[in-house]
Scaffold this motif. Sequence first.
Motif, PDB file in Angstrom:
ATOM      1  N   ARG A  15     -10.844  -2.693  -4.067  1.00 22.52           N
ATOM      2  CA  ARG A  15      -9.978  -1.834  -3.271  1.00 22.52           C
ATOM      3  C   ARG A  15      -9.492  -2.595  -2.054  1.00 22.52           C
ATOM      4  N   GLY A  16      -8.186  -2.416  -1.739  1.00 20.82           N
ATOM      5  CA  GLY A  16      -7.634  -2.996  -0.528  1.00 20.82           C
ATOM      6  C   GLY A  16      -7.181  -4.419  -0.671  1.00 20.82           C
ATOM      7  N   SER A  73      -9.222   2.905 -12.523  1.00 22.70           N
ATOM      8  CA  SER A  73     -10.248   2.971 -11.486  1.00 22.70           C
ATOM      9  C   SER A  73     -10.230   1.700 -10.657  1.00 22.70           C
ATOM     10  N   ASN A  74     -10.510   1.827  -9.352  1.00 22.78           N
ATOM     11  CA  ASN A  74     -10.689   0.673  -8.473  1.00 22.78           C
ATOM     12  C   ASN A  74     -12.150   0.287  -8.315  1.00 22.78           C
ATOM     13  N   ASP A  75     -13.033   1.024  -8.962  1.00 20.42           N
ATOM     14  CA  ASP A  75     -14.471   0.761  -8.888  1.00 20.42           C
ATOM     15  C   ASP A  75     -14.853  -0.139 -10.056  1.00 20.42           C
ATOM     16  N   TYR A  98       0.494   9.145  -3.179  1.00 21.49           N
ATOM     17  CA  TYR A  98       0.349   8.332  -1.964  1.00 21.49           C
ATOM     18  C   TYR A  98       1.623   8.481  -1.132  1.00 21.49           C
ATOM     19  N   ASP A 115      -0.911   1.521   0.412  1.00 20.06           N
ATOM     20  CA  ASP A 115      -1.940   2.057  -0.469  1.00 20.06           C
ATOM     21  C   ASP A 115      -1.379   2.351  -1.857  1.00 20.06           C
ATOM     22  N   THR A 138      -2.309  -1.202  -3.179  1.00 23.18           N
ATOM     23  CA  THR A 138      -3.715  -1.592  -3.171  1.00 23.18           C
ATOM     24  C   THR A 138      -4.630  -0.594  -3.849  1.00 23.18           C
ATOM     25  N   ASP A 139      -4.312   0.682  -3.765  1.00 20.63           N
ATOM     26  CA  ASP A 139      -5.158   1.714  -4.364  1.00 20.63           C
ATOM     27  C   ASP A 139      -4.546   2.306  -5.630  1.00 20.63           C
ATOM     28  N   CYS A 156      -0.207   7.473 -10.548  1.00 22.42           N
ATOM     29  CA  CYS A 156      -0.021   7.921  -9.165  1.00 22.42           C
ATOM     30  C   CYS A 156       0.519   9.339  -9.048  1.00 22.42           C
ATOM     31  N   GLN A 187      -7.852   9.101 -10.200  1.00 20.16           N
ATOM     32  CA  GLN A 187      -8.500   7.913 -10.733  1.00 20.16           C
ATOM     33  C   GLN A 187      -9.970   8.214 -11.007  1.00 20.16           C
TER      34      GLN A 187
END
Length: 400
Positions: free
Chosen positions: A11-12, A70-72, A259, A265, A268-269, A318, A324
């Motif tokens: 993330r980011g 997912s960003n995880d 967003y 974001d 990045t997200d 989005c 997500q």
Amino acid sequence: MRTSWVRGRGRGRLRIAVATAAVAALCGAGLTQGGTVHAHAQSRAAETPWVVSLGDSFISGEAGRWAGNSNDSAGGYSGTDRAYDQPSRTTDERRVYGTSYDNGCNRSDSAEVNSSPAPAGAHRLNLACSGATSTAILLPEHGGRPFKSEPSQAEQLQKAVTGHPVRAVVVSVGGNDLGFEDVIVACAKGFVTPIGASPCAPTQAPEVRKRLPMMRTAAVASLADVTTAMKRAGHPAGSYRLILQSYPSPLPDGGRIRYPGEKYDRLTDGGCPFFDRDLTWAHDQLVPEISSTLASAARESGAEFLDLSRAFDGREVCSTTTVQAGPERPSGRTSEWVRFVTTGAGQGQRQESLHPNHYGQLALGACLGLHLTGTPANHRCTNTPGEGPRAMRLGPAPTS
């Protein structure tokens, strides 16, 4: 279609062979005695019919590796990575794409022709290849050329279906001839440019309109060669269903983006680095214009048309009506049905960006199944809000 904009893990941070259907000709030549011919005819009549898909990445199954976004990175990106094996903690893209991963055709196990529930028991053959233009479909004598080490798709089709009953041939073509990738790159660049960032719609819209007639010509030529290949294989026009489909919008309009504020974001997200104006243009004008142009090509070619332009409304990357995966595990009811803009340096391949993911492909398979169940006609397929990808609905295709 393919994109070149990517985003990576974390993330980011900015993170911008083959199953050619290895099908040899299976023919019943040499059967000359009356009893043998009769037995062969009975055998062919009893054989389950074939459904074949040809074309580009939107039907080959590109991005089928991903069940949501997912960003995880933990646990196979919160369970979205279908190529990840939790017990062994290993990733193997061939779990989803098979050997087609080796040359980048990326035919997934959940690709539209594979996930379609109808006709039941049909033999399914996916000849489509990610990145293919019309020249990858055309017969060699009409300018068709090998693509990613594979012969032309019409040539493969002819060899594969000789001696077999065919229910339908489904084609997705035109996006790469139009240069959709270039449009996406230009719009993403317009968003991330540090100085002088600006929407791409004012410059890209007129360029796309200039190219639409060329895309239509490419689609008509592709369908003509598919028809020729089928005739040579013993399947005259009218003995099978020839279907041309359009493309679902991967992005929401500017009023439905998760967003707000056109901030970074989105990149990045969210993985949707586009201005509101460009989102609205792409959703409200670009995708419908492509669809209506392909509908015209289908009419000229005597093919059925399956309009997918609104199949993902509310399920786009989005979109405000999706989430997500993270603490909430991926689900066809809540997750995005489109792969976000990603990077080969992080999770997945950049060519998977903005393609129907696993859920999206299940939805398109449901659309095809509904279309094949009914009487030959032109249809538009839409989803059912709040329901999973199997709850798709058919209505009449718009007339232009």
